[in-house]
Scaffold this motif. Structure first.
Motif, PDB file in Angstrom:
ATOM      1  N   ARG A   8       0.826  -1.215   0.000  1.00  0.00           N
ATOM      2  CA  ARG A   8       0.000   0.000   0.000  1.00  0.00           C
ATOM      3  C   ARG A   8       0.855   1.257   0.000  1.00  0.00           C
ATOM      4  O   ARG A   8       0.584   2.216  -0.718  1.00  0.00           O
ATOM      5  CB  ARG A   8      -0.934   0.003   1.197  1.00  0.00           C
ATOM      6  CG  ARG A   8      -2.017  -1.049   1.043  1.00  0.00           C
ATOM      7  CD  ARG A   8      -3.135  -0.831   1.958  1.00  0.00           C
ATOM      8  NE  ARG A   8      -3.643   0.529   1.806  1.00  0.00           N
ATOM      9  CZ  ARG A   8      -4.817   0.920   2.200  1.00  0.00           C
ATOM     10  NH1 ARG A   8      -5.623   0.073   2.766  1.00  0.00           N
ATOM     11  NH2 ARG A   8      -5.215   2.150   2.063  1.00  0.00           N
ATOM     12  N   ARG A   9       1.906   1.259   0.816  1.00  0.00           N
ATOM     13  CA  ARG A   9       2.786   2.423   0.886  1.00  0.00           C
ATOM     14  C   ARG A   9       3.457   2.671  -0.465  1.00  0.00           C
ATOM     15  O   ARG A   9       3.522   3.805  -0.942  1.00  0.00           O
ATOM     16  CB  ARG A   9       3.834   2.219   1.974  1.00  0.00           C
ATOM     17  CG  ARG A   9       4.684   3.445   2.218  1.00  0.00           C
ATOM     18  CD  ARG A   9       5.669   3.282   3.374  1.00  0.00           C
ATOM     19  NE  ARG A   9       5.025   2.805   4.576  1.00  0.00           N
ATOM     20  CZ  ARG A   9       5.204   1.569   5.083  1.00  0.00           C
ATOM     21  NH1 ARG A   9       5.991   0.720   4.480  1.00  0.00           N
ATOM     22  NH2 ARG A   9       4.593   1.205   6.186  1.00  0.00           N
ATOM     23  N   SER A  63       2.407   1.698  -3.413  1.00  0.00           N
ATOM     24  CA  SER A  63       1.386   2.116  -4.379  1.00  0.00           C
ATOM     25  C   SER A  63       1.089   3.603  -4.230  1.00  0.00           C
ATOM     26  O   SER A  63       0.928   4.317  -5.218  1.00  0.00           O
ATOM     27  CB  SER A  63       0.098   1.313  -4.184  1.00  0.00           C
ATOM     28  OG  SER A  63       0.307  -0.019  -4.534  1.00  0.00           O
ATOM     29  N   THR A  64       1.020   4.052  -2.994  1.00  0.00           N
ATOM     30  CA  THR A  64       0.793   5.473  -2.736  1.00  0.00           C
ATOM     31  C   THR A  64       1.952   6.300  -3.266  1.00  0.00           C
ATOM     32  O   THR A  64       1.751   7.328  -3.927  1.00  0.00           O
ATOM     33  CB  THR A  64       0.598   5.731  -1.232  1.00  0.00           C
ATOM     34  OG1 THR A  64      -0.540   4.990  -0.788  1.00  0.00           O
ATOM     35  CG2 THR A  64       0.391   7.202  -0.942  1.00  0.00           C
ATOM     36  N   HIS A 107       1.851   6.559  -6.993  1.00  0.00           N
ATOM     37  CA  HIS A 107       0.850   7.547  -7.414  1.00  0.00           C
ATOM     38  C   HIS A 107       1.364   8.973  -7.209  1.00  0.00           C
ATOM     39  O   HIS A 107       1.254   9.816  -8.098  1.00  0.00           O
ATOM     40  CB  HIS A 107      -0.447   7.324  -6.639  1.00  0.00           C
ATOM     41  CG  HIS A 107      -1.484   8.351  -6.886  1.00  0.00           C
ATOM     42  ND1 HIS A 107      -2.196   8.418  -8.063  1.00  0.00           N
ATOM     43  CD2 HIS A 107      -1.928   9.370  -6.116  1.00  0.00           C
ATOM     44  CE1 HIS A 107      -3.034   9.430  -8.005  1.00  0.00           C
ATOM     45  NE2 HIS A 107      -2.893  10.024  -6.837  1.00  0.00           N
TER      46      HIS A 107
END
Length: 117
Positions: A31-32, A34-35, A38
């Motif tokens: 998740r980190r 992916s953030t 982005h």
């Protein structure tokens, strides 16, 4: 983290993150990253580290020494496979697919629910 702030004021600079797989669970790491992917418009890289110091193993877990190199690499292989599956949306739950921004829909699940900002 410093990376999003630096990415906001640069356009041609890439960023690399070193992560020791022994101390970071796969889901929050995926998740980190992916953030960060982005926020940096894809200018992020990942340096995979399995660790080589016994002191790091003792400090990070309830171990007295680090696993053997082949075991660490097997763990890293499984970790990376899991993280890639999380990024690709191939692990459980509803899979979301990207939609054109021009239509104002940023993602839509197979069941038809969509996200609009």
């Amino acid at each position: 983290m410093l990376i999003p702030a630096m990415a906001a004021v640069t356009k041609h600079l890439g960023f690399g993150v070193t992560s020791n797989l022994s101390f970071e669970p796969p889901y929050p790491f995926a998740r980190r990253m992916s953030t960060l992917d982005h926020l940096t418009d894809g200018r992020i890289g990942w340096n995979v580290v399995t660790g080589y110091l016994d002191s790091a193993a003792r400090a990070g877990r309830e171990r007295t020494s680090r696993p053997r190199m082949t075991t660490r690499y097997d763990i890293a292989d499984e970790y990376m496979e899991l993280v890639y599956k999380l990024w690709e949306g191939k692990l459980g739950g509803r899979r979301r697919t990207a939609r054109p921004r021009a239509r104002g829909i940023f993602c839509r699940s197979r069941k038809g629910a969509s996200y609009r900002p």
